[in-house]
Design a protein around this motif. Structure first.
Motif, PDB file in Angstrom:
ATOM      1  N   ARG A 228      55.715  88.023  16.033  1.00  0.00           N
ATOM      2  CA  ARG A 228      55.345  88.448  14.679  1.00  0.00           C
ATOM      3  C   ARG A 228      55.544  89.947  14.516  1.00  0.00           C
ATOM      4  O   ARG A 228      55.084  90.748  15.329  1.00  0.00           O
ATOM      5  N   ASP A 244      54.846  89.179   6.441  1.00  0.00           N
ATOM      6  CA  ASP A 244      55.206  89.375   7.840  1.00  0.00           C
ATOM      7  C   ASP A 244      56.556  88.723   8.129  1.00  0.00           C
ATOM      8  O   ASP A 244      56.989  87.816   7.418  1.00  0.00           O
ATOM      9  N   TYR A 246      58.538  86.624  11.071  1.00  0.00           N
ATOM     10  CA  TYR A 246      58.344  85.842  12.288  1.00  0.00           C
ATOM     11  C   TYR A 246      59.705  85.593  12.929  1.00  0.00           C
ATOM     12  O   TYR A 246      60.568  84.939  12.336  1.00  0.00           O
TER      13      TYR A 246
END
Length: 293
Positions: A228, A244, A246
């Protein structure tokens, strides 16, 4: 767990037509329908994911909001702020239905949203998975338009309060004795309209952008593991936080060895070494040396 991109779920491009989206959904629905996969516990999960993606992209209004704001544009739970806090979903429904009947004051809904999460598939070798490494990746994303600084308005102008909802982002529709709130059809819930849109971004306040990021893959990472990168997803809306990124790891098949087989060899070698078998231990050391290079 972060939701996958709806276009990725259906396996279509972002400029796909309604017919292409419908065709892709039908194919996935046939493939993952629970009745056709009684022995696959994940089939229902895939089926629901495809259904959710189709419901969003087959609706022109929802698709427009999703293209502009990501999951936050169509998922009220992704919004940030608001007086109701964690009870916002139930509070909004109750207030929308009964607010006018009981004279309750309806607060304006927050138009601040968190940016969408992104996913990047990274293919690595078995040796890299064993020892860990650092690499750089380039990802496509949406960045704030530098011309209008994210406002979406042409230079010298400003977005204006939507006259239909007066900036609330919602309009109220009477249905019998009830007054129900719905997303404003003119501003699509933004509360503002842009009479003179920015020529660079077309009024969205965002432009396509490629950015380079450094990714540290830890030693011992396995197939499907994710790294992450906080705040490296799409930017938030109206001051909301960024999503975010990933990075999902996929290990390339090795020409000779597989991870599980190598671990089994190591276990056998250690047992043999315990029985004072230096030849077996020496063999494994050579295999290990091969991976360590």
């Amino acid at each position: 767990m972060a939701k996958r991109d709806y276009y990725e779920v259906l396996g279509v491009n972002r400029d796909a037509s309604e017919e292409e989206i419908k065709k892709a959904y039908r194919k996935l629905a046939m493939k993952w329908h629970p009745d056709r996969n009684p022995d696959n516990p994940k089939a229902e999960e895939h089926f629901k994911e495809a259904k959710e993606a189709y419901e969003a992209l087959s609706d022109a209004q929802k698709r427009g909001a999703y293209d502009q704001y990501g999951h936050a544009g169509i998922d009220p739970q992704a919004g940030m702020g608001g007086a109701a806090g964690g009870m916002g979903g139930f509070g909004d429904i109750f207030n929308d239905i009964f607010g006018d009947i009981f004279g309750g004051a309806r607060g304006s809904r927050s138009n601040v949203f968190r940016g969408a999460d992104l996913r990047y598939n990274l293919e690595i070798t078995l040796e890299q998975a064993a020892h860990g490494f650092e690499t750089r990746i380039r990802i496509p994303t949406m960045a704030l338009c530098e011309t209008c600084h994210g406002s979406g308005a042409k230079a010298g102008t400003q977005p204006q309060t939507c006259p239909a909802c007066r900036g609330a982002g919602q309009v109220r529709v009477s249905q019998g004795p009830f007054s129900i709130a719905q997303t404003c059809p003119r501003c699509h819930g933004a509360g503002k309209i842009i009479p003179d849109p920015c020529a660079t971004c077309g009024g969205s306040g965002r432009v396509k952008h490629q950015k380079t990021l450094s990714v540290k893959v830890p030693a011992g990472v396995d197939e499907g593991d994710r790294v992450r990168l906080s705040g490296e997803g799409e930017p938030g809306v109206n001051g909301g936080p960024a999503g975010d990124l990933y990075v999902q790891v996929h290990i390339k098949p090795h020409a000779v060895f597989q991870r599980d087989l190598l671990q089994e060899f190591e276990t056998i070698s250690q047992k043999d070494a315990g029985r004072h078998n230096p030849r077996a231990k020496g063999w494994f050391d050579k295999v290990k040396e091969f991976f360590e290079g």
